[in-house]
Scaffold this motif. Structure first.
Motif, PDB file in Angstrom:
ATOM      1  N   THR A 178       0.862  -1.177   0.000  1.00 58.75           N
ATOM      2  CA  THR A 178       0.000   0.000   0.000  1.00 58.75           C
ATOM      3  C   THR A 178       0.896   1.224   0.000  1.00 58.75           C
ATOM      4  O   THR A 178       1.877   1.276   0.764  1.00 58.75           O
ATOM      5  CB  THR A 178      -0.896   0.011   1.263  1.00 58.75           C
ATOM      6  N   LEU A 179       0.621   2.178  -0.858  1.00 58.17           N
ATOM      7  CA  LEU A 179       1.434   3.397  -0.880  1.00 58.17           C
ATOM      8  C   LEU A 179       1.132   4.235   0.348  1.00 58.17           C
ATOM      9  O   LEU A 179       0.013   4.209   0.866  1.00 58.17           O
ATOM     10  CB  LEU A 179       1.132   4.209  -2.140  1.00 58.17           C
ATOM     11  N   GLN A 180       2.141   4.982   0.786  1.00 57.62           N
ATOM     12  CA  GLN A 180       1.959   5.839   1.946  1.00 57.62           C
ATOM     13  C   GLN A 180       0.778   6.796   1.707  1.00 57.62           C
ATOM     14  O   GLN A 180       0.710   7.451   0.656  1.00 57.62           O
ATOM     15  CB  GLN A 180       3.235   6.638   2.180  1.00 57.62           C
ATOM     16  N   GLY A 181      -0.157   6.820   2.630  1.00 49.67           N
ATOM     17  CA  GLY A 181      -1.321   7.693   2.483  1.00 49.67           C
ATOM     18  C   GLY A 181      -2.430   7.076   1.649  1.00 49.67           C
ATOM     19  O   GLY A 181      -3.515   7.640   1.540  1.00 49.67           O
ATOM     20  N   GLY A 182      -2.146   5.921   1.023  1.00 45.73           N
ATOM     21  CA  GLY A 182      -3.154   5.264   0.186  1.00 45.73           C
ATOM     22  C   GLY A 182      -4.208   4.577   1.048  1.00 45.73           C
ATOM     23  O   GLY A 182      -3.905   4.087   2.139  1.00 45.73           O
TER      24      GLY A 182
END
Ligand code: ATP
Length: 256
Positions: free
Chosen positions: A15-19
């Motif tokens: 998961t991307l940061q902030g996603g």
């Protein structure tokens, strides 16, 4: 009891940061020596991040990785990266020449005791003139030459698995065919990102579609006898593939 797979990936997710939702999750597959797995999916879906996760260059937050049954924590990151080598998508102008780069990579501690590969043969198999290209500064090579020189260095380091990020993107059609044949015959397990829709059918193997992660067999591919002949010409046994980036923290990845 049968031996463990060469490379086993179970339930990997990112998961991307902030996603709010995972880029991909539940990615699972296993590879034996010589297997080819293409990674397909639209731009930005996370193909490069998946390759980088397999090379321990970018953290996946879920799932497990094993190389011949050993987790990265058991094997150690330098040993993992010397056997699972990521070849970067875009051109990287290292200092010096491809030959100097290869010699430096061979001296890494994690490579001690491993047999040296034949860089000139790997370069010739990629359609390069080894006496010229291997002794020229990286910066003076054309895009297609530099890409194939990176692949030849990688191949000649004889990793267990090569992680290939669009490895023929800078090559003309003739060079593309040479690289496909050389990689398919190199003996390493290949995880191969491509945007060339016809490439999986030319090379063969399996393909994994992102974001879902479904794995399917590919129709067609290089004839097994052609692969066997190329392997015999190489001298048989486990062979070539994967580049080395002898930089701190990257160990033997070709590229940043
Ligand atoms: N190191 C990183 N840290 C955080 N996010 C990243 C990082 N690298 C890439 N991303 C982001 O992750 C997403 C997936 O990028 P990635 O480069 O893996 O896609 P890709 O499928 O390989 O794309 P392409 O086919 O265009 O090369 C993109 O939104 C990108 O901006």
């Amino acid at each position: 009891m049968s031996p463990p797979p060469l490379l086993e990936v179970v339930g990997l997710s990112r998961t991307l940061q902030g996603g709010s939702s995972p880029l991909w999750e539940g990615i699972s597959f296993s590879l034996q020596p010589g297997d080819v797995l293409f990674i397909r999916g639209p731009s930005g879906i996370g193909k490069t991040l998946l390759l980088r996760s397999l090379a321990l260059l970018d953290p996946a937050e879920g799932g497990t990785l094993r190389l011949r049954g050993q987790a990265p924590s058991e094997l150690g990151i330098p040993a993992w990266r010397s056997d699972v080598i990521y070849v970067h998508q875009s051109r990287v102008d290292f200092p010096g020449t491809p030959l100097e780069f290869f010699e430096l990579a061979q001296k890494l501690a994690a490579r001690r005791g491993r047999p040296a590969g034949d860089l000139a043969a790997a370069a010739a198999a990629m359609g390069l003139d080894p006496s010229v290209v291997l002794n020229q500064k990286w910066a003076s090579l054309s895009g297609g030459q530099a890409q194939r020189a990176s692949l030849a260095v990688a191949a000649a380091l004889r990793p267990a698995a090569l992680l290939l990020d669009e490895p023929t993107s800078a090559c003309d059609p003739e060079a593309v065919r040479a690289v496909e044949a050389a990689l398919a015959a190199c003996g390493a397990a290949l995880v191969w990102v491509t945007h060339d829709g016809a490439q999986p059918g030319r090379v063969g193997g399996r393909q994994l579609e992102l974001p879902g992660g479904a794995v399917s067999a590919i129709e067609g591919g290089l004839h097994p006898q052609a692969k066997a002949a190329a392997a015999a010409a190489r001298g048989g046994g486990r062979q070539a593939a994967a580049g080395a980036g002898p930089r701190e923290g990257v160990e033997v990845a070709i590229g940043p």
